[in-house]
Motif scaffolding. Structure first.
Motif, PDB file in Angstrom:
ATOM      1  N   VAL A   1      17.847 -58.811  27.333  1.00 27.13           N
ATOM      2  CA  VAL A   1      17.594 -57.427  27.723  1.00 27.13           C
ATOM      3  C   VAL A   1      16.400 -56.928  26.922  1.00 27.13           C
ATOM      4  CG1 VAL A   1      18.512 -55.090  27.892  1.00 27.13           C
ATOM      5  CG2 VAL A   1      20.047 -57.053  28.189  1.00 27.13           C
ATOM      6  N   ILE A   2      15.371 -56.417  27.605  1.00 23.43           N
ATOM      7  CA  ILE A   2      14.157 -55.945  26.966  1.00 23.43           C
ATOM      8  C   ILE A   2      13.982 -54.463  27.290  1.00 23.43           C
ATOM      9  CG2 ILE A   2      11.658 -56.253  26.741  1.00 23.43           C
ATOM     10  CD1 ILE A   2      12.053 -59.075  27.919  1.00 23.43           C
ATOM     11  N   ALA A   3      13.881 -53.650  26.245  1.00 27.19           N
ATOM     12  CA  ALA A   3      13.675 -52.217  26.416  1.00 27.19           C
ATOM     13  C   ALA A   3      12.294 -51.846  25.899  1.00 27.19           C
ATOM     14  CB  ALA A   3      14.739 -51.431  25.659  1.00 27.19           C
ATOM     15  N   ASN A   4      11.486 -51.206  26.724  1.00 31.18           N
ATOM     16  CA  ASN A   4      10.152 -50.746  26.350  1.00 31.18           C
ATOM     17  C   ASN A   4      10.140 -49.223  26.322  1.00 31.18           C
ATOM     18  OD1 ASN A   4       8.246 -53.232  26.384  1.00 31.18           O
ATOM     19  ND2 ASN A   4       9.498 -53.468  28.231  1.00 31.18           N
ATOM     20  N   ILE A   5       9.885 -48.660  25.137  1.00 34.17           N
ATOM     21  CA  ILE A   5       9.848 -47.214  24.977  1.00 34.17           C
ATOM     22  C   ILE A   5       8.607 -46.874  24.173  1.00 34.17           C
ATOM     23  CG2 ILE A   5      11.105 -45.167  24.220  1.00 34.17           C
ATOM     24  CD1 ILE A   5      13.657 -46.826  24.287  1.00 34.17           C
ATOM     25  N   GLY A   6       7.542 -46.562  24.859  1.00 39.07           N
ATOM     26  CA  GLY A   6       6.295 -46.225  24.192  1.00 39.07           C
ATOM     27  C   GLY A   6       5.767 -47.382  23.373  1.00 39.07           C
ATOM     28  N   ARG A   7       5.611 -47.159  22.074  1.00 36.21           N
ATOM     29  CA  ARG A   7       5.079 -48.192  21.186  1.00 36.21           C
ATOM     30  C   ARG A   7       6.124 -49.218  20.762  1.00 36.21           C
ATOM     31  NH1 ARG A   7       1.637 -44.740  16.711  1.00 36.21           N
ATOM     32  NH2 ARG A   7       0.634 -43.274  18.134  1.00 36.21           N
ATOM     33  N   VAL A   8       7.361 -48.999  21.149  1.00 39.04           N
ATOM     34  CA  VAL A   8       8.456 -49.847  20.682  1.00 39.04           C
ATOM     35  C   VAL A   8       8.968 -50.740  21.809  1.00 39.04           C
ATOM     36  CG1 VAL A   8      10.815 -49.854  19.779  1.00 39.04           C
ATOM     37  CG2 VAL A   8       9.154 -48.192  18.928  1.00 39.04           C
ATOM     38  N   GLN A   9       9.151 -52.006  21.488  1.00 41.89           N
ATOM     39  CA  GLN A   9       9.851 -52.927  22.384  1.00 41.89           C
ATOM     40  C   GLN A   9      11.035 -53.518  21.629  1.00 41.89           C
ATOM     41  OE1 GLN A   9       8.511 -57.092  23.540  1.00 41.89           O
ATOM     42  NE2 GLN A   9       8.115 -56.003  25.449  1.00 41.89           N
ATOM     43  N   TYR A  10      12.210 -53.394  22.221  1.00 39.58           N
ATOM     44  CA  TYR A  10      13.428 -53.894  21.580  1.00 39.58           C
ATOM     45  C   TYR A  10      14.083 -54.913  22.497  1.00 39.58           C
ATOM     46  CZ  TYR A  10      17.843 -54.024  19.066  1.00 39.58           C
ATOM     47  OH  TYR A  10      18.943 -54.448  18.350  1.00 39.58           O
ATOM     48  N   THR A  11      14.379 -56.090  21.952  1.00 36.55           N
ATOM     49  CA  THR A  11      14.922 -57.196  22.737  1.00 36.55           C
ATOM     50  C   THR A  11      16.217 -57.688  22.124  1.00 36.55           C
ATOM     51  OG1 THR A  11      12.703 -57.918  23.375  1.00 36.55           O
ATOM     52  CG2 THR A  11      14.486 -59.511  23.627  1.00 36.55           C
ATOM     53  N   THR A  12      17.212 -57.875  22.960  1.00 33.93           N
ATOM     54  CA  THR A  12      18.452 -58.547  22.558  1.00 33.93           C
ATOM     55  C   THR A  12      18.672 -59.731  23.490  1.00 33.93           C
ATOM     56  OG1 THR A  12      19.508 -56.577  21.640  1.00 33.93           O
ATOM     57  CG2 THR A  12      20.951 -58.344  22.356  1.00 33.93           C
TER      58      THR A  12
END
Length: 524
Positions: free
Chosen positions: A219-230
């Motif tokens: 699961v990849i979440a892109n929020i502005g300057r942040v990318q968070y992956t699990t």
């Protein structure tokens, strides 16, 4: 294990609060066998440290005379996939992927590779993309790879083999597949049987694509300057005997969290954490542990709450782009440590960590398509190892990070150049490491239990049988079809591995017709 450490999950909320709610699709591209990607961008929503395996690289090639109608045969040989379908609601492509090589090794005579592969992929609607590949292979490998395969029962990065040609060669097959669904503006869901890579360099000390394929959900979440992956993944352990004929090889699970934050146009920070746990033990089957199901949970406290039976690692990835065409990057991986032992400087075996520092540049000396990379990687003895291979940092007898395992220092230099359809590539790899000797585990082989360590204190990189590796390779290729990287290729490799006990020297020359964007590592 380590305590009171900041995790990617721990700063997720604070980073998200500071981020702008805008996102562009990542297009770092899949690494391939010729050339490499710079991964630099002034776009603050672009994240270069995770390779997007759904995106195939594109080549800057001369278009020629497009006013003349090209024949079907010409287009299929030099411009297009064998099958291409385009509709308003879907696209589809498919190609045959030959990988045919023949050559000579001064240590193993005639060497060859006979691969027949196929690739198919496409897009359904605006949000669903997919890709699948299959390869059937027979190969007689150079001496050092042949010895590695017989010792580990695998072909590097390509899985298990069976005997071919009266045991003189290997027969092996493997496949990969990836489905990506873009859920709105901010989320991607990936279901794959493939590889992953975290980093901005040629190697990764965090998670590399050096090993065999494995199943995963990401699961990849892109929020502005942040990318968070699990990512949740399942791995195979080949060292322990099979639980039964019906169940096959023993399995283990992994959960990975990675937060990448573009602090500015020039600087980014990535925080990494993972936990590996065994699927079953002598008391019974454990299976997938629902404790690790929450994608934003702090993994280290969870690992502690279930009795600390698992293997937790943490790391950081840094990137600085002083110019549009150059990048300085680095990584640090922390497996296990005690602060008082680190400050004591006594070489305690449990100070298990490694790192990377590198520099890469595109269009150097203002020459278009001339690229260069230099990189140093190192890991202390016993890093990535565990009490048992059922929860160490490996899969299918290969490391999930660096192919040399641990107890090493390595210097990699790569340069490549493209002129129209001609590609040139040179690589020099120098490494020093300590091998096990006299039945003692000195910490290089991460599949050996650290309970069998040779010494409690006085451990340092290179301990054991001090060995040096020099690997020099030059490649020239002429690209025929950019859609699936069909090319004529010639490669020369000179390799020497030596210590006070023995010296192995091998000179290998190979030519062939190759294709696909697979990244196979033989430079170790």
């Amino acid at each position: 294990m380590f305590k009171n450490c900041i995790t990617p999950s721990a700063i997720l909320l604070s980073c998200c609060l500071a981020a702008n709610l805008s996102v562009n699709a990542q297009s770092a591209g899949r690494q391939y066998s010729l050339g490499f990607y710079q991964g630099s961008s002034e776009d603050r929503s672009y994240h270069s440290s995770q390779r997007d395996y759904m995106v195939q690289p594109t080549f800057d090639l001369p278009q020629g005379d497009t006013t003349r109608k090209q024949s079907w045969l010409y287009r299929k040989l030099f411009r297009e996939h064998l099958l291409e379908v385009k509709d308003e609601d879907y696209t589809f492509y498919a190609s045959i992927l030959p990988d045919l090589m023949i050559g000579h090794s001064n240590d193993n005579g005639t060497v060859w590779l006979n691969t027949r592969g196929v690739i198919a992929g496409g897009q359904i609607g605006k949000n669903l993309t997919f890709r699948a590949e299959f390869y059937e292979n027979q190969a007689k490998l150079p001496a050092y790879l042949d010895a590695y395969g017989r010792a580990t029962n695998i072909v590097p990065g390509q899985g298990e083999w069976k005997a071919y040609n009266n045991g003189k060669a290997f027969d092996f097959a493997y496949s990969s597949a990836l489905i990506n669904y873009k859920a709105g503006k901010h989320f991607d869901f990936q279901l794959g049987y493939d590889k992953n890579f975290i980093g901005d360099g040629y190697r990764s000390m965090l998670l590399s694509d050096v090993g065999f394929n494995y199943p995963f959900l990401k699961v990849i979440a892109n929020i502005g300057r942040v990318q968070y992956t699990t990512m949740w993944a399942q791995f195979i352990d080949m060292r322990y005997p099979k639980a039964s004929y019906d169940n096959g090889y023993r399995k283990k699970w992994g959960v990975f969290n990675y937060l990448d934050w573009n602090v500015s146009k020039k600087f980014s920070v990535g925080l990494f954490e993972t936990v590996i746990w065994q699927d079953s033990d002598s008391t019974g089957k454990r299976g997938f542990d629902a404790s690790y199901l929450n994608p934003i949970v702090f993994l280290r406290p969870v690992e502690f709450s279930v009795g600390s039976p698992d293997n937790a690692l943490m790391g950081i990835n840094l990137k600085f782009t002083p110019t549009a065409n150059s990048t300085v990057y680095g990584q640090f991986i922390l497996d296990e440590f005690k602060f008082k032992e680190v400050t004591a400087g006594n070489g305690w075996w449990g100070n298990k960590f490694g790192g990377q520092i590198g520099f890469r540049s595109n269009n150097i000396f203002k020459v278009q398509h001339l690229n260069f990379l230099t990189e140093v990687n190192a890991a202390r003895p016993y890093t990535y190892s565990q009490r048992t291979t059922l929860n160490n940092y490996s899969h299918y007898n290969q490391a999930l990070a660096h192919p040399l395992g641990a107890n090493f220092v390595e210097w990699v230099n790569i340069a490549d150049y493209q002129y129209k359809r001609l590609f040139l590539r040179g690589q020099i790899t120098l490494a020093k490491y300590g091998l096990d000797s006299a039945g003692h585990n000195y910490g290089k082989d991460i599949n050996e239990s650290y309970t069998k360590r040779a010494e409690e204190y006085g451990n340092k990189i290179g301990q054991g049988l001090k060995t040096t590796l020099t690997n020099v390779q030059g490649t020239a290729a002429f690209l025929l079809n950019p859609k699936y990287n069909l090319r004529l290729e010639a490669t020369v490799t000179a390799r020497q591995e030596s210590n006070n006990v023995w010296k192995n020297k091998e000179l290998i020359f190979q030519v062939g017709l190759r294709s696909s964007f697979r990244q196979i590592y033989y430079d170790f």
